[in-house]
Design an enzyme around this catalytic site. Structure first.
Site, PDB file in Angstrom:
ATOM      1  N   GLY A 282      -2.781  28.582  28.650  1.00  0.00           N
ATOM      2  CA  GLY A 282      -3.144  28.983  30.006  1.00  0.00           C
ATOM      3  C   GLY A 282      -4.374  28.237  30.472  1.00  0.00           C
ATOM      4  O   GLY A 282      -5.005  27.480  29.727  1.00  0.00           O
TER       5      GLY A 282
ATOM      6  N   GLY B 295      -7.918  28.829  33.069  1.00  0.00           N
ATOM      7  CA  GLY B 295      -8.733  29.717  33.869  1.00  0.00           C
ATOM      8  C   GLY B 295      -9.813  28.955  34.603  1.00  0.00           C
ATOM      9  O   GLY B 295      -9.833  27.719  34.624  1.00  0.00           O
ATOM     10  N   ALA B 296     -10.727  29.719  35.223  1.00  0.00           N
ATOM     11  CA  ALA B 296     -11.773  29.097  36.028  1.00  0.00           C
ATOM     12  C   ALA B 296     -12.729  28.265  35.190  1.00  0.00           C
ATOM     13  O   ALA B 296     -13.287  27.275  35.662  1.00  0.00           O
ATOM     14  CB  ALA B 296     -12.547  30.176  36.777  1.00  0.00           C
ATOM     15  N   SER B 297     -12.939  28.648  33.917  1.00  0.00           N
ATOM     16  CA  SER B 297     -13.922  27.949  33.090  1.00  0.00           C
ATOM     17  C   SER B 297     -13.312  26.922  32.157  1.00  0.00           C
ATOM     18  O   SER B 297     -14.036  26.180  31.498  1.00  0.00           O
ATOM     19  CB  SER B 297     -14.723  28.964  32.269  1.00  0.00           C
ATOM     20  OG  SER B 297     -13.849  29.756  31.486  1.00  0.00           O
ATOM     21  N   GLY B 298     -11.995  26.855  32.049  1.00  0.00           N
ATOM     22  CA  GLY B 298     -11.397  25.863  31.169  1.00  0.00           C
ATOM     23  C   GLY B 298      -9.962  26.167  30.812  1.00  0.00           C
ATOM     24  O   GLY B 298      -9.359  27.118  31.321  1.00  0.00           O
TER      25      GLY B 298
ATOM     26  N   VAL C  88      -6.966  26.849  27.784  1.00  0.00           N
ATOM     27  CA  VAL C  88      -6.820  27.488  26.478  1.00  0.00           C
ATOM     28  C   VAL C  88      -5.604  26.912  25.765  1.00  0.00           C
ATOM     29  O   VAL C  88      -4.526  26.798  26.349  1.00  0.00           O
ATOM     30  CB  VAL C  88      -6.672  29.015  26.620  1.00  0.00           C
ATOM     31  CG1 VAL C  88      -6.579  29.673  25.234  1.00  0.00           C
ATOM     32  CG2 VAL C  88      -7.841  29.602  27.400  1.00  0.00           C
TER      33      VAL C  88
ATOM     34  N   LYS D  52     -10.530  27.583  23.549  1.00  0.00           N
ATOM     35  CA  LYS D  52     -10.847  27.392  24.969  1.00  0.00           C
ATOM     36  C   LYS D  52     -11.738  26.166  25.126  1.00  0.00           C
ATOM     37  O   LYS D  52     -12.846  26.117  24.598  1.00  0.00           O
ATOM     38  CB  LYS D  52     -11.551  28.621  25.537  1.00  0.00           C
ATOM     39  CG  LYS D  52     -11.801  28.503  27.035  1.00  0.00           C
ATOM     40  CD  LYS D  52     -12.073  29.846  27.658  1.00  0.00           C
ATOM     41  CE  LYS D  52     -12.011  29.729  29.173  1.00  0.00           C
ATOM     42  NZ  LYS D  52     -11.242  30.741  29.799  1.00  0.00           N
TER      43      LYS D  52
ATOM     44  N   ASP E 103     -16.142  38.301  36.409  1.00  0.00           N
ATOM     45  CA  ASP E 103     -14.786  37.861  36.788  1.00  0.00           C
ATOM     46  C   ASP E 103     -13.726  38.769  36.163  1.00  0.00           C
ATOM     47  O   ASP E 103     -12.792  38.295  35.509  1.00  0.00           O
ATOM     48  CB  ASP E 103     -14.566  36.412  36.369  1.00  0.00           C
ATOM     49  CG  ASP E 103     -13.384  35.763  37.104  1.00  0.00           C
ATOM     50  OD1 ASP E 103     -12.922  36.348  38.105  1.00  0.00           O
ATOM     51  OD2 ASP E 103     -12.930  34.689  36.685  1.00  0.00           O
TER      52      ASP E 103
END
Length: 759
Positions: free
Chosen positions: A473, A475-478, A480, A497, A592
């Site tokens: 997946g 997300g906003a920070s990186g 995975v 991640k 978040d």
């Protein structure tokens, strides 16, 4: 078919074409069949081919074949669903008979022939000749004409202040049509039986006339007034010997784009003939459903204008001549006086929270998401200009394309040259003649952290993830990735991640955050196993959550999770947040909270992920300022006001998430409207506030037998969610109080959102 008095013990079965008729045969009561094969309990004009429906008791929960309506021997009036559940239409025990009257009113009578219940007291979208709406009574439009009779987004209300108002109530709309009858007493909307005129009546005289004349003789026509799915209140007539309805009067006569939210969120309304509506999208958005454009639009591309790496080169401004985006008050960021086009566009470009602006009468009205009511200017707002911020596509014209081509060619040539140098250097490096001249320097070892975490090398993690090929997946920070590592002599599955937003962060700051995350330990937090901190590679290694995200668990097609499991998930998330806010040292604000950041392990235990990556709340402070983080829809209002934030931003996000979990619905349905889901209620929070304020929460939950068997807890959890959503952070409870309220150990009153103004 049966007319006359209906006695206790009588019933009608769905699919049998049976009905209870008025003595004239003009109206019938029974099961009205939908195109879907399901049935509404309703009243309709029975002598005309359309069988026009004028009232329904179960418009949002159609019955299946095999259901029945029963006037029981004990005096109750009940719908028995085919699945065995029941819905009470009238729950008294004193019914002696029922009657479908010639005016379209279905009534229940007691032993003295007094009316104890009548359909006229609970209208849906229509009123009939002789019927009136009193203060606090409402009409709700259908969702989609005669295709979907469920409750739509438009409401006509006789307000307590005596004003009669039409609004797009799902969006907290204050109204776009009204009678200006404030100050009168006991105002009602009357559909006069003798004159067939519609007017507002204050008990002694008409204070606002709608219809001024109708075709005569009145008795030759059928009459109705309807709040329709296009947001227009209309009076219609149908000659008894002809085949169609015609309009006598309507509240919006011309300027159909004046109806708020007519084209849905991010839509843009135009009208070529001032009668029909054409729905498009604002620049940067695409139609959600081309077959039903009123559902609105969604972003063509992700548009986080406040992202750390965002700059003015990442977006541009589209100009719409003679256009307006009249949002409700809370969506208007600021009004700048004495503005011109250039300064208004600059205000839009310089403010990352601002998504659009409208220049009108030398005033620049700055807007934030969601953008509602985009439309061509109507006469009273002519000469307005709308500006919409959209991602830059870097292909604005042919010259730009040529420039890009030259840049690509230049980069390719440079790349080839560099590759040639690399190959030459590699050959020289490995040639035996040069080995004595080269001193080999071993690669730096990963720096250890003074906690029980393993420091991995980047090659080690690259090998464990098979070259970062198994993407789980993003997300906003990186991003995975899944992988397998050996820890303490055992092979375990991990989630790696790869952080993308902390590359410029100093090594000391990164290790400090890793230490904080590593020191946290709670059954409802995802466990951090290790990290990588080599050059510009920043990675975190977590235990793998086999059952994925809460988002996929809740919103996947098929059967929704059981009520007991959903309630358990709410409690587990609350306990995890309580630990972050009050029990770990230093305390952590997540920033978040959303379904994508809540994961489920093999046993479906709920665990919060991505904590510790936002700015930490130091123990000696109660407030901290930071850049805006989080996800639209879950972000507390204080984020958008650029004011100091506290742990209460997580409480707000938890409130949205709680409602999503217990209602098993996304906070906003923009990208997909699932079959069988609520198609009429776009914004979950507004819809739940409406249910609670109107006292119909139990009615809406009645179809879920699991919830109804535990309704007190369901209602308590709903109220906790609404407490968490207070716009004022000081009124929101702490997570400690939230957990106590959820467990029933702390008494709570009604949330301010319900007691105060609904907006």
């Amino acid at each position: 078919m049966r007319s006359g008095s209906i006695e206790p013990g009588s019933s009608i079965a769905a699919g049998t074409n049976s009905s209870w008729q008025s003595s004239s045969g003009d109206f019938a009561f029974g099961f009205h069949k939908l195109d879907t094969g399901r049935f509404l309990i309703g009243i309709w004009f029975d002598k005309i081919p359309e069988k026009t429906l004028v009232w329904s008791v179960n418009r949002d929960e159609p019955a299946q074949i095999g259901s029945s309506i029963n006037l029981t021997l004990s005096g109750q009036f009940v719908l028995h669903h085919a699945n065995g559940s029941t819905f009470s239409i009238y729950n008294g025990t004193d019914t002696a008979s029922a009657l479908m009257r010639g005016d379209g009113n279905f009534i229940l009578r007691n032993s003295t022939s007094g009316i104890i219940w009548q359909s006229f007291d609970s209208p849906t979208d229509t009123i009939l000749l002789g019927q009136s709406l009193k203060m606090n009574q409402k009409l709700y439009s259908n969702a989609n004409g005669t295709q979907d009779y469920s409750t739509g987004q438009y409401m006509l209300e006789v307000q307590p202040d005596a004003n009669i108002v039409i609004s797009a109530f799902r969006f907290g709309d204050p109204g776009y049509w009204f009678t200006s009858t404030v100050g009168n007493k006991d105002v009602s909307l009357v559909f006069d039986n003798e004159t067939a005129l519609l007017y507002a009546f204050n008990g002694t005289q008409s204070v606002f006339n709608m219809t001024t004349s109708v075709q005569t003789p009145i008795g030759d026509y059928y009459h109705r007034a309807i709040m329709n799915d296009m947001g227009n209140f209309q009076q219609l007539i149908h000659h008894k010997n002809r085949s169609e309805w015609s309009i006598v009067w309507q509240s919006i006569n011309g300027q159909p784009c004046k109806v708020n939210a007519i084209c849905g969120p991010y839509g843009f309304c135009t009208s070529p003939d001032n009668r029909t509506v054409n729905c498009g999208c604002l620049p940067g958005y695409e139609t959600l459903d081309p077959y039903v454009p009123s559902k609105g639009c969604y972003p063509s591309r992700g548009m986080d204008f406040c992202a750390a790496n965002s700059s003015s080169s990442n977006f541009k401004v589209e100009r719409l001549e003679d256009a307006d985006i009249p949002n409700r008050d809370f969506a208007e960021l600021e009004v700048i006086s004495s503005s011109d086009e250039e300064s208004c566009m600059k205000e839009l470009m310089d403010d990352c929270f601002c998504s659009a602006a409208v220049l009108m009468n030398n005033e620049c009205h700055k807007k934030r998401l969601p953008l509602l009511n985009g439309r061509i200017s109507i006469p009273d707002t002519s000469n307005s200009i709308a500006f919409v911020k959209v991602p830059s596509d870097h292909k604005d014209n042919e010259n730009d394309s040529d420039a890009v081509s030259w840049v690509v060619l230049l980069v390719a040539l440079l790349s080839c040259s560099l590759l040639a140098l690399v190959f030459a250097a590699t050959a020289i490096y490995h040639h035996p003649l040069f080995q004595g001249w080269i001193s080999r320097v071993p690669p730096p070892k990963p720096k250890a952290v003074d906690i029980n975490l393993k420091a991995f090398s980047f090659p080690e993690l690259r090998e464990a993830t098979n070259g970062f090929k198994s993407k789980l997946g993003r997300g906003a920070s990186g991003t995975v990735y899944g992988g397998i590592l050996t820890l303490e002599g055992k092979q375990i599955e991990v989630a790696v991640k790869q952080l993308e937003q902390v590359v410029e962060q100093g090594e000391k700051e990164f290790l400090t955050e890793v230490q904080v995350i590593g020191l946290t330990h709670h059954r409802n937090l995802v466990r951090l196993l290790g990290f990588c901190n080599e050059q510009n590679h920043r990675l975190l290694v977590y235990e793998l959550m086999r059952n994925g995200t809460l988002s996929n668990f809740l919103f996947v097609e098929g059967n929704k999770p059981s009520w007991e499991r959903r309630a358990k998930i709410v409690h587990e998330i609350a306990r995890g947040l309580l630990y972050l806010h009050e029990e770990c040292d230093p305390q952590i604000i997540h920033c978040d909270i959303k379904p994508q950041n809540v994961l489920l392990d093999t046993n479906y235990t709920t665990k919060i992920a991505d904590f510790g990556l936002a700015k930490l709340l130091k123990k000696d402070k109660t407030r901290t300022s930071t850049i805006v983080r989080g996800t639209m829809g879950y972000m507390a209002p204080e984020w958008l006001k650029n004011t100091p934030i506290t742990t209460k931003v997580d409480v707000y996000s938890f409130g949205v998430l709680l409602l999503e979990i217990i209602f098993c619905r996304r906070h906003i349905e923009l990208h997909q409207i699932e079959e069988g889901a609520e198609k009429d209620d776009l914004i979950l929070v507004d819809w739940v506030m409406y249910l609670a304020k109107e006292g119909i929460l139990r009615e809406k939950a009645s179809h879920d037998l699991e919830v109804m068997s535990d309704y007190n807890r369901f209602e308590r959890m709903t109220m906790v969610g609404l407490w968490c959503l207070c716009p004022d952070p000081t009124q929101r409870p702490s997570m400690k109080k939230v957990t106590e309220m959820l467990e029933g150990n702390l008494e709570m009153g009604l949330p301010p959102l319900i007691v105060g103004q609904f907006n």
